[in-house]
Motif scaffolding. Sequence first.
Motif, PDB file in Angstrom:
ATOM      1  N   ASP A  63      49.754  23.757  46.585  1.00 37.53           N
ATOM      2  CA  ASP A  63      49.319  24.371  45.330  1.00 37.53           C
ATOM      3  C   ASP A  63      48.158  25.341  45.571  1.00 37.53           C
ATOM      4  N   SER A  64      48.379  26.251  46.529  1.00 32.37           N
ATOM      5  CA  SER A  64      47.331  27.196  46.908  1.00 32.37           C
ATOM      6  C   SER A  64      47.883  28.606  47.055  1.00 32.37           C
ATOM      7  N   ASP A  65      47.159  29.563  46.506  1.00 34.81           N
ATOM      8  CA  ASP A  65      47.487  30.979  46.656  1.00 34.81           C
ATOM      9  C   ASP A  65      46.599  31.647  47.705  1.00 34.81           C
ATOM     10  N   LEU A  66      45.812  30.866  48.427  1.00 31.76           N
ATOM     11  CA  LEU A  66      44.863  31.431  49.387  1.00 31.76           C
ATOM     12  C   LEU A  66      45.522  32.361  50.410  1.00 31.76           C
ATOM     13  N   PRO A  67      46.711  32.027  50.968  1.00 30.20           N
ATOM     14  CA  PRO A  67      47.323  32.977  51.901  1.00 30.20           C
ATOM     15  C   PRO A  67      47.643  34.334  51.252  1.00 30.20           C
ATOM     16  N   LEU A  68      48.081  34.331  49.991  1.00 31.28           N
ATOM     17  CA  LEU A  68      48.345  35.606  49.306  1.00 31.28           C
ATOM     18  C   LEU A  68      47.055  36.386  49.073  1.00 31.28           C
ATOM     19  N   THR A  69      46.019  35.684  48.676  1.00 34.40           N
ATOM     20  CA  THR A  69      44.721  36.327  48.468  1.00 34.40           C
ATOM     21  C   THR A  69      44.231  36.946  49.777  1.00 34.40           C
ATOM     22  N   PHE A  70      44.361  36.194  50.862  1.00 35.58           N
ATOM     23  CA  PHE A  70      43.972  36.674  52.185  1.00 35.58           C
ATOM     24  C   PHE A  70      44.744  37.946  52.557  1.00 35.58           C
ATOM     25  N   LEU A  71      46.075  37.906  52.417  1.00 33.75           N
ATOM     26  CA  LEU A  71      46.898  39.067  52.770  1.00 33.75           C
ATOM     27  C   LEU A  71      46.553  40.279  51.911  1.00 33.75           C
ATOM     28  N   ALA A  72      46.405  40.065  50.615  1.00 34.07           N
ATOM     29  CA  ALA A  72      46.084  41.182  49.721  1.00 34.07           C
ATOM     30  C   ALA A  72      44.757  41.823  50.124  1.00 34.07           C
ATOM     31  N   ARG A  73      43.762  41.013  50.412  1.00 35.44           N
ATOM     32  CA  ARG A  73      42.456  41.558  50.798  1.00 35.44           C
ATOM     33  C   ARG A  73      42.530  42.302  52.124  1.00 35.44           C
ATOM     34  N   GLN A  74      43.300  41.774  53.059  1.00 30.42           N
ATOM     35  CA  GLN A  74      43.444  42.444  54.349  1.00 30.42           C
ATOM     36  C   GLN A  74      44.090  43.811  54.196  1.00 30.42           C
ATOM     37  N   ARG A  75      44.900  43.991  53.178  1.00 24.86           N
ATOM     38  CA  ARG A  75      45.569  45.265  52.933  1.00 24.86           C
ATOM     39  C   ARG A  75      44.818  46.118  51.908  1.00 24.86           C
ATOM     40  N   GLY A  77      43.924  45.232  48.841  1.00 23.45           N
ATOM     41  CA  GLY A  77      44.374  44.972  47.476  1.00 23.45           C
ATOM     42  C   GLY A  77      43.810  43.671  46.945  1.00 23.45           C
ATOM     43  N   VAL A  78      44.328  43.275  45.829  1.00 25.31           N
ATOM     44  CA  VAL A  78      43.941  42.003  45.222  1.00 25.31           C
ATOM     45  C   VAL A  78      45.204  41.258  44.811  1.00 25.31           C
ATOM     46  N   TYR A  79      45.128  39.946  44.849  1.00 29.18           N
ATOM     47  CA  TYR A  79      46.211  39.107  44.341  1.00 29.18           C
ATOM     48  C   TYR A  79      45.699  38.453  43.073  1.00 29.18           C
ATOM     49  N   ILE A  80      46.462  38.596  42.012  1.00 27.56           N
ATOM     50  CA  ILE A  80      46.073  38.001  40.739  1.00 27.56           C
ATOM     51  C   ILE A  80      47.235  37.176  40.205  1.00 27.56           C
ATOM     52  N   PRO A  81      47.087  35.849  40.192  1.00 30.15           N
ATOM     53  CA  PRO A  81      48.146  35.037  39.605  1.00 30.15           C
ATOM     54  C   PRO A  81      48.191  35.302  38.099  1.00 30.15           C
ATOM     55  N   LEU A  82      49.382  35.374  37.565  1.00 32.65           N
ATOM     56  CA  LEU A  82      49.518  35.665  36.140  1.00 32.65           C
ATOM     57  C   LEU A  82      49.251  34.412  35.323  1.00 32.65           C
ATOM     58  N   PRO A  83      48.237  34.445  34.454  1.00 30.81           N
ATOM     59  CA  PRO A  83      47.928  33.270  33.641  1.00 30.81           C
ATOM     60  C   PRO A  83      48.913  33.130  32.494  1.00 30.81           C
ATOM     61  N   ALA A 134      35.311  39.806  42.108  1.00 27.82           N
ATOM     62  CA  ALA A 134      34.971  40.353  40.794  1.00 27.82           C
ATOM     63  C   ALA A 134      36.166  41.083  40.187  1.00 27.82           C
ATOM     64  N   VAL A 135      36.831  41.906  40.973  1.00 24.49           N
ATOM     65  CA  VAL A 135      38.007  42.641  40.476  1.00 24.49           C
ATOM     66  C   VAL A 135      39.110  41.668  40.061  1.00 24.49           C
ATOM     67  N   GLU A 136      39.347  40.637  40.879  1.00 25.04           N
ATOM     68  CA  GLU A 136      40.378  39.650  40.550  1.00 25.04           C
ATOM     69  C   GLU A 136      40.070  38.969  39.222  1.00 25.04           C
ATOM     70  N   ALA A 137      38.818  38.603  39.007  1.00 22.97           N
ATOM     71  CA  ALA A 137      38.434  37.929  37.763  1.00 22.97           C
ATOM     72  C   ALA A 137      38.589  38.858  36.563  1.00 22.97           C
ATOM     73  N   ILE A 138      38.194  40.106  36.711  1.00 19.40           N
ATOM     74  CA  ILE A 138      38.316  41.070  35.609  1.00 19.40           C
ATOM     75  C   ILE A 138      39.783  41.338  35.298  1.00 19.40           C
ATOM     76  N   LEU A 139      40.600  41.560  36.326  1.00 21.57           N
ATOM     77  CA  LEU A 139      42.023  41.792  36.089  1.00 21.57           C
ATOM     78  C   LEU A 139      42.702  40.548  35.526  1.00 21.57           C
ATOM     79  N   GLY A 140      42.235  39.374  35.928  1.00 17.88           N
ATOM     80  CA  GLY A 140      42.752  38.134  35.347  1.00 17.88           C
ATOM     81  C   GLY A 140      42.467  38.065  33.858  1.00 17.88           C
ATOM     82  N   MET A 141      41.278  38.503  33.450  1.00 18.22           N
ATOM     83  CA  MET A 141      40.914  38.535  32.030  1.00 18.22           C
ATOM     84  C   MET A 141      41.811  39.502  31.275  1.00 18.22           C
ATOM     85  N   ILE A 142      42.022  40.675  31.830  1.00 15.21           N
ATOM     86  CA  ILE A 142      42.888  41.676  31.182  1.00 15.21           C
ATOM     87  C   ILE A 142      44.306  41.130  31.039  1.00 15.21           C
TER      88      ILE A 142
END
Length: 154
Positions: A63-75, A77-83, A134-142
């Motif tokens: 139950d972890s998105d950490l690998p996606l977050t890691f990959l997105a940051r390395q490229r 970008g950002v990974y934002i799970p859809l709430p 910060a970007v992930e949190a803001i985009l999550g809010m949007i």
Amino acid sequence: MKEYPSLAAVCHQVVTNAPSGLDAATIAELLGKKYATMMSETSRQPGHKLGADMILPIMDICDSDLPLTFLARQRGGVYIPLPKAAEDPAPLMKQLAASVKEFGEFAAETAKDISDGDIPKDQLDRIIKEGHEAVEAILGMITLARKTHEEQYK
């Protein structure tokens, strides 16, 4: 060839500290692997490699998105799970508070790091990490606000 950070090491962190609460032995069993083999693959022991096809099952079981977050940051970008859409304002307020907190941490860390005009690698890494959070949190809010609106005005 350029040296890259290890996705296997991120998966090792996920299986040893799974948000699902499962221990590594149980995770290995659910993956259909021997515990020692899984641990050797995720810790990059000589002669062992983590197969790309194991990453999604690891993420699902742990139950972890950490690998996606890691990959997105390395490229870059950002990974934002859809709430899910919020039926009451509490999740919206929590997400707004999280975005304000993350931006505040980004601003504070960055101000400290750039104050002398010198930005060594460790400071750059911290600025990038805090900025992504910060970007992930803001985009999550949007995204949460949009989904909530769409559910309310179908």
